[in-house]
Design a protein around this motif. Structure first.
Motif, PDB file in Angstrom:
ATOM      1  N   THR A  68       0.823  -1.244   0.030  1.00 14.64           N
ATOM      2  CA  THR A  68      -0.015  -0.028  -0.092  1.00 14.64           C
ATOM      3  C   THR A  68       0.928   1.337  -0.134  1.00 14.64           C
ATOM      4  OG1 THR A  68      -0.198  -0.010   2.400  1.00 14.64           O
ATOM      5  CG2 THR A  68      -2.031  -1.110   1.185  1.00 14.64           C
ATOM      6  N   SER A 120       6.016   2.317  -4.032  1.00 21.68           N
ATOM      7  CA  SER A 120       5.492   3.160  -5.280  1.00 21.68           C
ATOM      8  C   SER A 120       5.314   2.551  -6.676  1.00 21.68           C
ATOM      9  CB  SER A 120       6.942   4.294  -5.527  1.00 21.68           C
ATOM     10  OG  SER A 120       8.087   3.527  -5.722  1.00 21.68           O
ATOM     11  N   ASN A 151      -0.543   0.523  -7.219  1.00 22.35           N
ATOM     12  CA  ASN A 151      -1.961   1.178  -6.804  1.00 22.35           C
ATOM     13  C   ASN A 151      -2.597   0.147  -6.273  1.00 22.35           C
ATOM     14  OD1 ASN A 151      -1.081   3.881  -7.428  1.00 22.35           O
ATOM     15  ND2 ASN A 151      -1.441   3.628  -9.661  1.00 22.35           N
ATOM     16  N   ILE A 204      -6.070  -1.327  -5.720  1.00 20.80           N
ATOM     17  CA  ILE A 204      -7.506  -1.018  -6.609  1.00 20.80           C
ATOM     18  C   ILE A 204      -8.675  -1.574  -6.221  1.00 20.80           C
ATOM     19  CG2 ILE A 204      -6.297  -0.624  -8.804  1.00 20.80           C
ATOM     20  CD1 ILE A 204      -6.828  -3.527  -9.573  1.00 20.80           C
ATOM     21  N   PHE A 256      -3.664  -5.131  -6.064  1.00 19.75           N
ATOM     22  CA  PHE A 256      -2.846  -4.052  -6.749  1.00 19.75           C
ATOM     23  C   PHE A 256      -2.790  -4.169  -8.056  1.00 19.75           C
ATOM     24  CE2 PHE A 256      -1.556  -5.054  -2.175  1.00 19.75           C
ATOM     25  CZ  PHE A 256      -1.572  -3.749  -1.629  1.00 19.75           C
ATOM     26  N   ARG A 294       1.908   0.632 -11.441  1.00 20.97           N
ATOM     27  CA  ARG A 294       1.563   2.144 -11.836  1.00 20.97           C
ATOM     28  C   ARG A 294       2.365   2.132 -13.321  1.00 20.97           C
ATOM     29  NH1 ARG A 294       2.803   5.693  -6.448  1.00 20.97           N
ATOM     30  NH2 ARG A 294       0.850   5.380  -5.537  1.00 20.97           N
ATOM     31  N   ARG A 309      -4.149   3.421 -14.396  1.00 23.64           N
ATOM     32  CA  ARG A 309      -5.013   4.337 -14.029  1.00 23.64           C
ATOM     33  C   ARG A 309      -6.049   3.759 -12.784  1.00 23.64           C
ATOM     34  NH1 ARG A 309     -10.193   5.416 -15.005  1.00 23.64           N
ATOM     35  NH2 ARG A 309     -10.230   4.102 -16.805  1.00 23.64           N
ATOM     36  N   LEU A 310      -5.783   4.440 -11.741  1.00 21.36           N
ATOM     37  CA  LEU A 310      -6.605   3.748 -10.575  1.00 21.36           C
ATOM     38  C   LEU A 310      -8.259   3.520 -10.908  1.00 21.36           C
ATOM     39  CD1 LEU A 310      -6.199   3.179  -7.626  1.00 21.36           C
ATOM     40  CD2 LEU A 310      -7.285   5.389  -6.812  1.00 21.36           C
ATOM     41  N   GLN A 359     -13.911   0.333  -4.239  1.00 21.91           N
ATOM     42  CA  GLN A 359     -12.822   1.029  -3.962  1.00 21.91           C
ATOM     43  C   GLN A 359     -12.951   1.719  -2.553  1.00 21.91           C
ATOM     44  OE1 GLN A 359     -10.418   2.140  -5.722  1.00 21.91           O
ATOM     45  NE2 GLN A 359      -9.409   3.181  -4.126  1.00 21.91           N
TER      46      GLN A 359
END
Length: 498
Positions: free
Chosen positions: A467, A470, A473, A475, A484, A487, A490-491, A497
């Motif tokens: 979490t 880097s 993300n 999701i 996850f 990246r 796009r989230l 969510q």
């Protein structure tokens, strides 16, 4: 006492014993909760689809090109057919049937050796309490069934001095070797029996006849021929000699034995471990009770004790061996019922048990809706459903215990790892275990680093660490699973969510 000797009362006792086992299996739903169930099912589907056995790590992205032997292919076919007939309910019924058959063949072995119904029912019930519900229905259950047959034939042949009884063994091993790799346990026991007879015969040639030891009564040449035929029978099948290579690799494994709970030594934290200890002690006492010492039984029970105390999964091996030694307390072969009468009685018991289980199934909530709910409580069903609505490109990274389920429920993404320890080996198993446990090495885990999507048990340390990583993300999150995406994906937004 005459009441207890009544045939119908005795058959009722057997029916109650098997029905209790079956009802408990229905209630626990272990048959559909086992994490290994799903990869076995998926492999069975692959075999049906391709009309061949796989020879590499199918359905895996990290071990796809590694050699692999589907040594339980017969079981996996049965599982696939069960699913094709009845879906997950069919798989559950198959698992319950396997559980009841283990309990039945344990009773059958004890009854053949003792000739006493009540004694066999009680002893079988005690033995089942020590091992049967400590594990989930797997190919190992077939090994337990065939081990009961093998051990009963050996002890009967020794007691009756009839070598013909052992002529069935090669057929048993031909079947066993195509269903589960633990056929090697049975082969070892046959070899142990033949080896002890060989040593005793050799000692007899130098006039060494210890009076306190049970003498050999079977012809050595035929015993050696039967052992050779049993070994040859294990080579009959599409895998030929390859299961032996798997056995060799398992013998070298170390890491899996240190982290998988069922491969750990006995902990004596539950009743079943004490029941196992009691059975083992009673088995040794029964061996010593005879006027002459049976070296085969003594060696067998010693080996089984070492194996079972070293690895909890092998509790069945000690329980079957000890129970057989206890049941064979008489030096005379028990009287046999006519075959026609025996089959008729078995048919009556089977029909009665089936009726009881059919009546009990609704009360235990053994139905599709409850099975779905049970699976959803253990596995990332909702998380995968979310991904189906919001696709994310792979490759997939997952924790070890969910690999089999994801292989079945998310087949479009090859799994990173699953329960096939013989495929992945100690090195990969250790890498994934340390990563999901949050060891610092997770930052350099190449399989995690190249993943496009990560599905993890929400309780795992790695699920919390990512979490703030880097590279990924968050999701999706619920109490069961955390997902996850890499990246700069796009989230994704939706009702789930976090």
């Amino acid at each position: 006492m005459n009441f207890l000797r009544n045939k119908w009362v005795q058959l009722s006792a057997v029916t109650i014993y098997l029905s209790v086992v079956g009802i408990n299996a229905l209630r626990l739903k272990y048959a559909v909760r086992d994490p290994d169930l799903f990869w076995h099912l998926k492999v069975g589907d692959w075999i049906v689809e391709h009309s061949a056995l796989p020879h590499t790590g199918i359905l895996s992205r990290t071990a796809a090109n590694l050699p692999w032997v589907a040594y339980s292919w017969g079981y996996e076919l049965l599982l696939s057919w069960s699913y094709s007939i009845g879906g997950l309910v069919g798989v559950g019924i198959f698992g319950v049937m396997l559980t009841v058959l283990v309990a039945f063949f344990l009773y059958w072995m004890l009854y053949r050796l003792s000739g006493r119904v009540w004694f066999s029912v009680v002893l079988a019930a005690v033995a089942c309490s020590a091992f049967l519900f400590n594990g989930m229905p797997r190919p190992m259950f077939i090994s337990e069934i065939l081990y009961a047959v093998t051990l009963a034939l050996i002890i009967e042949a020794q007691r009756s001095a009839r070598i013909q009884t052992l002529y069935w063994l090669p057929l048993v091993f031909c079947l066993w070797a195509n269903l589960h790799i633990q056929f090697v346990y049975g082969l070892f026991v046959v070899g142990l029996f033949v080896g002890i007879n060989l040593v005793q015969k050799l000692l007899a040639t130098v006039k060494f006849h210890p009076g306190a030891v049970l003498p050999p009564v079977l012809p050595l040449k035929l015993l050696l021929a039967i052992l050779a035929l049993c070994f040859a029978a294990t080579l009959v099948g599409p895998n030929l000699y390859k299961p032996y290579l798997v056995i060799l690799s398992y013998s070298k494994a170390k890491f899996t034995y240190s982290v998988i709970s069922e491969l750990q030594p006995l902990s004596f934290l539950g009743f079943s471990h004490f029941a196992e200890l009691f059975l083992g002690a009673a088995g040794f006492y029964a061996i010593g009770w005879h006027k002459k010492l049976d070296l085969f039984k003594l060696a067998l029970l010693t080996f089984a004790t070492v194996m079972a105390f070293r690895t909890m999964r092998d509790a069945w091996f000690l329980c079957f061996s000890a129970a057989a030694c206890i049941a064979d307390y008489s030096e005379q072969t028990p009287a046999r019922e006519p075959a026609a009468k025996m089959w008729r009685d078995l048919a009556v018991v089977a029909a009665a048990v089936l009726v009881v289980l059919l009546i009990s199934a609704p009360a235990t909530h053994f139905e599709m809706r409850t099975i779905d709910r049970s699976i959803s409580a253990d596995y990332p069903v909702n998380a995968v459903n979310f991904l189906r609505r919001n696709p994310v490109p792979g490759p997939l990274y997952n924790n070890l215990t969910w690999g089999g389920f994801l292989m079945w429920y998310l087949p479009e993404l090859p799994v990173a790892i699953d329960g096939r320890n013989d495929l992945y080996g100690d090195a990969l198993d250790k890498l994934f275990y340390e990563s999901e446990s949050g060891f610092p090495s997770y930052t350099t885990d190449p399989y995690l680093d190249e993943s496009g999507i990560v599905i993890l048990d929400s309780k795992l340390p790695l699920a919390k660490l990512l979490t703030i990583d880097s590279r990924f993300n968050l999701i999706y999150h619920d109490d069961i699973a955390t997902v996850f995406a890499r990246r700069p994906t796009r989230l994704l937004h939706g009702t789930n969510q976090p």
